[in-house]
Scaffold this motif. Structure first.
Motif, PDB file in Angstrom:
ATOM      1  N   ASP A 130       0.822  -1.198   0.000  1.00 52.87           N
ATOM      2  CA  ASP A 130       0.000   0.000   0.000  1.00 52.87           C
ATOM      3  C   ASP A 130       0.862   1.256   0.000  1.00 52.87           C
ATOM      4  O   ASP A 130       1.895   1.312   0.666  1.00 52.87           O
ATOM      5  N   ALA A 131       0.420   2.245  -0.771  1.00 51.51           N
ATOM      6  CA  ALA A 131       1.071   3.556  -0.800  1.00 51.51           C
ATOM      7  C   ALA A 131       0.000   4.598  -1.079  1.00 51.51           C
ATOM      8  O   ALA A 131      -1.039   4.282  -1.671  1.00 51.51           O
ATOM      9  N   THR A 132       0.253   5.818  -0.678  1.00 55.28           N
ATOM     10  CA  THR A 132      -0.688   6.888  -0.976  1.00 55.28           C
ATOM     11  C   THR A 132      -0.705   7.124  -2.490  1.00 55.28           C
ATOM     12  O   THR A 132       0.268   6.805  -3.195  1.00 55.28           O
ATOM     13  N   GLU A 133      -1.799   7.690  -2.982  1.00 54.10           N
ATOM     14  CA  GLU A 133      -1.885   7.975  -4.415  1.00 54.10           C
ATOM     15  C   GLU A 133      -0.778   8.941  -4.840  1.00 54.10           C
ATOM     16  O   GLU A 133      -0.202   8.800  -5.931  1.00 54.10           O
ATOM     17  N   GLU A 134      -0.447   9.871  -3.983  1.00 52.99           N
ATOM     18  CA  GLU A 134       0.634  10.816  -4.271  1.00 52.99           C
ATOM     19  C   GLU A 134       1.962  10.070  -4.478  1.00 52.99           C
ATOM     20  O   GLU A 134       2.701  10.349  -5.433  1.00 52.99           O
ATOM     21  N   GLN A 135       2.250   9.101  -3.610  1.00 54.58           N
ATOM     22  CA  GLN A 135       3.465   8.291  -3.752  1.00 54.58           C
ATOM     23  C   GLN A 135       3.414   7.460  -5.031  1.00 54.58           C
ATOM     24  O   GLN A 135       4.414   7.344  -5.743  1.00 54.58           O
ATOM     25  N   GLN A 136       2.260   6.860  -5.314  1.00 55.07           N
ATOM     26  CA  GLN A 136       2.116   6.047  -6.522  1.00 55.07           C
ATOM     27  C   GLN A 136       2.441   6.858  -7.773  1.00 55.07           C
ATOM     28  O   GLN A 136       3.185   6.408  -8.645  1.00 55.07           O
ATOM     29  N   ILE A 137       1.855   8.049  -7.852  1.00 59.13           N
ATOM     30  CA  ILE A 137       2.063   8.901  -9.028  1.00 59.13           C
ATOM     31  C   ILE A 137       3.530   9.289  -9.146  1.00 59.13           C
ATOM     32  O   ILE A 137       4.124   9.200 -10.226  1.00 59.13           O
ATOM     33  N   LYS A 138       4.125   9.679  -8.041  1.00 57.14           N
ATOM     34  CA  LYS A 138       5.543  10.085  -8.036  1.00 57.14           C
ATOM     35  C   LYS A 138       6.436   8.940  -8.519  1.00 57.14           C
ATOM     36  O   LYS A 138       7.300   9.125  -9.382  1.00 57.14           O
ATOM     37  N   ARG A 139       6.225   7.746  -7.978  1.00 59.41           N
ATOM     38  CA  ARG A 139       7.065   6.599  -8.360  1.00 59.41           C
ATOM     39  C   ARG A 139       6.839   6.189  -9.813  1.00 59.41           C
ATOM     40  O   ARG A 139       7.791   5.893 -10.540  1.00 59.41           O
ATOM     41  N   ALA A 140       5.574   6.139 -10.240  1.00 58.88           N
ATOM     42  CA  ALA A 140       5.276   5.717 -11.613  1.00 58.88           C
ATOM     43  C   ALA A 140       5.810   6.722 -12.630  1.00 58.88           C
ATOM     44  O   ALA A 140       6.264   6.323 -13.706  1.00 58.88           O
ATOM     45  N   LYS A 141       5.778   8.007 -12.305  1.00 60.60           N
ATOM     46  CA  LYS A 141       6.340   9.024 -13.204  1.00 60.60           C
ATOM     47  C   LYS A 141       7.834   8.783 -13.395  1.00 60.60           C
ATOM     48  O   LYS A 141       8.345   8.829 -14.513  1.00 60.60           O
ATOM     49  N   THR A 142       8.525   8.525 -12.290  1.00 60.62           N
ATOM     50  CA  THR A 142       9.968   8.306 -12.333  1.00 60.62           C
ATOM     51  C   THR A 142      10.315   7.016 -13.067  1.00 60.62           C
ATOM     52  O   THR A 142      11.200   6.989 -13.921  1.00 60.62           O
ATOM     53  N   ARG A 143       9.593   5.948 -12.736  1.00 56.60           N
ATOM     54  CA  ARG A 143       9.916   4.629 -13.284  1.00 56.60           C
ATOM     55  C   ARG A 143       9.495   4.476 -14.746  1.00 56.60           C
ATOM     56  O   ARG A 143      10.245   3.971 -15.574  1.00 56.60           O
TER      57      ARG A 143
END
Length: 195
Positions: A130-143
């Motif tokens: 589980d991660a916050t939506e903010e974390q998900q977006i940040k990680r997916a943008k980078t990856r």
């Protein structure tokens, strides 16, 4: 053997958690990798995808244009269902084969859309990263080098974070540091060994 279905939203950290379990000698089966293998040139599944989506679904080297396919299935639910109906039985059969050959005390099967698809009879227990939506977006943008709009479109096709949390057996919270993940994996690992 205990079979744990590991899932979570885009950018939640599923791959990192799976790697931590693998480092403990646990067999990890990644269904996304199985899907990639099943759609390599020469595979029957790729030929069926070409027949359904057209030759423009291929890159110049004749491999599957995953970005193009992702865009089409996220904008047309009927295309997504068609692709799922093609790939899911093949992925499940290969997963079953790999589970049967696993030598570790339990097995982790990474299934990104575990809660979005029909119940998987191979899975005994579920684990959500589980991660916050903010974390998900940040990680997916980078990856993945996707825009926020593209990532949001993926999130919108997945079950809600709350749905995952309400329907799982175990949760790993991935909003902190790697050390926190390592500690959580260690606790679950000990628990799974005793199941």
């Amino acid at each position: 053997m205990l079979i744990v279905g590991l899932t979570g939203g885009i950018g939640s950290g599923k791959s990192t958690v799976a790697k931590l379990f693998a480092e403990k000698g646990i067999t990890v089966i990644d269904t996304d990798q199985l899907a990639r293998d099943l759609t390599l040139p020469g595979q029957t599944a790729l030929n069926k995808i070409i027949a359904e989506f057209g030759k423009n679904i291929l890159l110049p080297d004749q491999t599957l244009n995953r970005a193009q396919l992702r865009q089409q299935i996220f904008t047309d639910p009927s295309k997504r269902r068609w692709l799922e109906d093609l790939l899911h039985p093949l992925i499940r059969a290969e997963t079953k084969r790999l589970i049967e050959s696993a030598k570790s005390p339990y097995c982790i099967v990474v299934i990104p859309l575990l809660f979005e698809t029909q119940a998987n009879p191979l899975i005994n227990r579920t684990l959500v990263v589980d991660a916050t939506e903010e974390q998900q977006i940040k990680r997916a943008k980078t990856r993945d080098h996707l825009s926020e709009k593209e990532i949001q479109a993926v999130i919108n096709t997945q079950v809600t974070r709350q749905h995952r949390l309400n329907n799982t057996d175990d949760i790993i919270s991935n909003n902190g540091e790697l050390k926190d993940l390592i500690d959580q994996v260690e606790k679950l690992h000990i628990g799974y060994l005793n199941k």
